[in-house]
Design an enzyme around this catalytic site. Structure first.
Site, short mmCIF file in Angstrom:
data_model
loop_
_atom_site.label_atom_id
_atom_site.label_comp_id
_atom_site.label_asym_id
_atom_site.label_seq_id
_atom_site.Cartn_x
_atom_site.Cartn_y
_atom_site.Cartn_z
N GLY A 306 53.32 38.56 42.67
CA GLY A 306 54.18 37.47 43.12
C GLY A 306 53.35 36.30 43.61
O GLY A 306 52.25 36.01 43.12
N SER A 307 53.86 35.63 44.64
CA SER A 307 53.29 34.33 45.04
C SER A 307 51.90 34.39 45.65
O SER A 307 51.23 33.35 45.76
CB SER A 307 54.25 33.64 46.02
OG SER A 307 55.45 33.28 45.36
N THR A 308 51.43 35.56 46.09
CA THR A 308 50.03 35.62 46.55
C THR A 308 49.09 35.27 45.40
O THR A 308 47.97 34.80 45.63
CB THR A 308 49.68 37.01 47.10
OG1 THR A 308 50.08 38.01 46.15
CG2 THR A 308 50.37 37.28 48.43
N PHE A 309 49.56 35.48 44.17
CA PHE A 309 48.72 35.18 43.01
C PHE A 309 48.60 33.68 42.76
O PHE A 309 47.74 33.24 41.99
CB PHE A 309 49.26 35.87 41.76
CG PHE A 309 48.26 35.96 40.64
CD1 PHE A 309 47.23 36.88 40.67
CD2 PHE A 309 48.31 35.07 39.57
CE1 PHE A 309 46.28 36.94 39.66
CE2 PHE A 309 47.37 35.14 38.55
CZ PHE A 309 46.35 36.06 38.60
#
Length: 576
Positions: A306-309
């Protein structure tokens, strides 16, 4: 007649010379065996009357970064029977079955078995072994050896691993560093007569075992304990399936803590939780459940980050020159990629924003735009350059690799979803390692736990070294990413990761597990401190939390609490 007598004499002479020749050959052979081969046959004769028993070597200890022993040895006994030396089998059966709590049928079968030595039971408490020795039963041998002992029970269970009945590593660093930890077995040699009965006057010959080497690790028992405590709290309060926390030094890859709860008792690793009703399970099903219980999700399981990427997409975009911090974007709440409408998590949209603000807002359309600007080939090259296509090389067995589209199969829509952390899978340790490498100045580190091995006296220390791939991003890009991620925590979606009096950078994520629409989510947050010179990085992942499931509300507070406790501790311990 004369001719006949002459013939007989010749025959006699021939027979005599033949016999004499045979005698000389036999005599020569005898002299050869008795004089020139005497040592060999003496040794062979000795071996026929020698009986050998092994002495286990003390396994090397495992110590944390502060020198605390986290895996040790406990003295136990192995009880064996030598058939030819048994004089009162009934007495032996009665004593051993009672003291060892074994059935008489089981013990008798082994006592009566005709073998050089028959093991009855190993890993017997020393007190029980001493009690059996006190009976002075002829034919019964009580040999002391070692059993692995873990003073902290289930703490770091999936990292440390455990040993089997032969004291050999099964999982975790116990098996990874087996060659250093195991030591060399010794032997006890006793002399017997032709019947196999021990000759007491001959005594015993001992070859002492050589203890294994101690393993010094980067794990910190205090950080591990607190991270485990936090993980258990979240597991219970959010009724989650699993909680994983990785704490590491982003400068060199040393892992300070690795938690994956629920964990298991290292001193009873084959004991399943009561609710599983182990007695009713088939052996196959039982083993399947044990394997799942032992599995370290931090390295062996993949998930959609998800958004950590978006940290990776941002770094690639900045390094590739397709975006700057001043670039402005407009988010109406969605973006069209070919014929597909991809939504932002904020349905109303974020409106006009620069790239720093877009990262603070975790805006999907902006990161999709950055990914599309890079293009499939360039994005894939950065994916490879950052090390995401390879395993991290962490010194734990069972590491899984990244599950990613093949470049030829990655079209615009696939690129768009990858850019904001969906449609592919990585491991937690891979994400923690890659982010560490982006924020530490651009050096791809190798995550690891083993630091050095040494003998007990520390006279022979061998320090380990690990590969570093330099300049995966420039110092400038790394500094920019640190600044942006600090803003995410100061004023963006990661504000619940803020620590009073400390500079923290980080990124939140909320991803949906497959299949889509299942209502199952993964909340996560990755944070580091100090933001301008990162010395510690932590990744918290909560699998399927009930109720509120957003990473900023569920996972960020976990890292905040962790940092609130360990940052002063690390400063005091001078871990920098």
């Amino acid at each position: 007649m004369v001719k006949h007598k002459t013939f007989i004499r010749k025959k006699i002479v021939t027979v005599f010379f033949v016999c004499f020749a045979i005698f000389l050959i036999l005599a020569g052979r005898l002299v050869y065996l008795m004089v020139f081969r005497s040592d060999y046959y003496s040794e062979q004769a000795k071996e026929l009357h020698e009986r050998e028993r092994s002495i286990k070597a003390a396994r090397g200890r495992i110590l944390d970064a502060g020198g605390t022993v986290i895996a040790d040895n406990k003295t136990v006994c192995t009880i064996s029977v030598i058939h030819n030396q048994v004089k009162d089998p009934d007495k032996i059966v009665e004593v051993l079955s009672r003291e060892l709590e074994l059935s008489e049928e089981y013990v008798r079968k082994r006592v009566e078995k005709y073998s050089s030595i028959e093991r009855i039971k190993s890993n017997v408490d020393k007190e029980t072994g001493d009690a059996i020795r006190a009976y002075k039963l002829e034919g019964v041998k009580v040999d002391e050896d070692y059993k692995r002992y873990y003073p902290y029970g289930e703490l770091a269970s999936k990292v440390l691993g455990f040993t089997g009945g032969d004291n050999q590593g099964i999982i975790g660093i116990e098996v990874k560093y087996e060659e250093y930890l195991r030591g060399t077995e010794g032997t006890i040699l006793t002399i017997t007569d032709a019947r196999g009965v021990e000759i007491s006057e001959a005594g015993e010959e001992r070859i002492e075992p050589i203890a294994g080497r101690d393993l010094y690790t980067s794990l910190d028992i205090n950080i591990q304990s607190y991270a485990t405590q936090l993980a258990k709290q979240v597991l219970e309060t959010k009724q989650a399936e699993r909680v994983s926390i990785v704490v590491m030094n982003p400068q060199n890859g040393e892992i300070m803590a690795m938690v994956d709860v629920p964990e298991f008792d290292l001193n009873n690793p084959y004991e399943l939780p009561e609710e599983m009703n182990a007695e009713e399970l088939s052996e196959e099903k039982r083993q399947e459940l044990l394997n799942a219980m032992w599995r370290n999700g931090c390295i062996s399981d993949t998930y959609e980050p998800g958004s950590t990427f978006k940290i990776i997409t941002a770094a690639a975009g900045l390094e590739g020159g397709v975006v700057t911090t001043e670039d402005r974007f407009n988010c109406p709440g969605y973006i069209m990629v070919e014929d597909r409408r991809i939504r932002c998590h904020k349905i109303a949209g974020h409106g006009s924003q620069n790239f720093i603000e877009a990262t603070m807002n975790s805006c999907n359309p902006v990161f999709i735009t950055v990914g599309l600007r890079l293009g499939v080939e360039n994005y894939y090259q950065y994916f490879t350059r950052f090390g995401l296509k390879e395993k991290t090389g962490v010194d734990l067995p069972g590491e899984a690799g990244t599950i990613m589209h093949k470049m030829e199969d990655m079209k615009a829509v696939e690129l768009a979803t990858v850019a904001f952390g969906q449609s592919f899978q990585i491991t937690p340790i891979q994400l923690a390692t890659t982010v560490s490498s982006i924020i530490n100045g651009g050096n791809r580190v190798t995550p690891h736990i083993g630091v050095a091995v040494s003998d007990r006296e520390q006279t022979n220390i061998e320090r380990f070294s690990y590969p570093v791939k330099e300049h995966i991003v420039s110092e400038e890009t790394s500094a920019t990413m640190r600044m942006i991620l600090e803003q995410v925590v100061e004023n963006g979606t990661g504000k619940n990761g803020y620590v009073e009096g400390a500079r923290v950078g980080g990124k939140t994520a909320t991803s949906q597990t497959l299949p889509r629409g299942s209502g199952r989510y993964i909340a996560s947050f990755i944070g580091f401190a100090p933001a301008d010179d990162p010395q510690v990085l932590a990744l918290a992942i909560i699998h399927n939390p009930q109720g509120v499931y957003y990473g900023g509300q569920v996972a960020a507070p976990v890292v905040r609490q962790l940092f609130e406790n360990i940052l002063p501790y690390l400063e005091k311990m001078d871990y920098n």
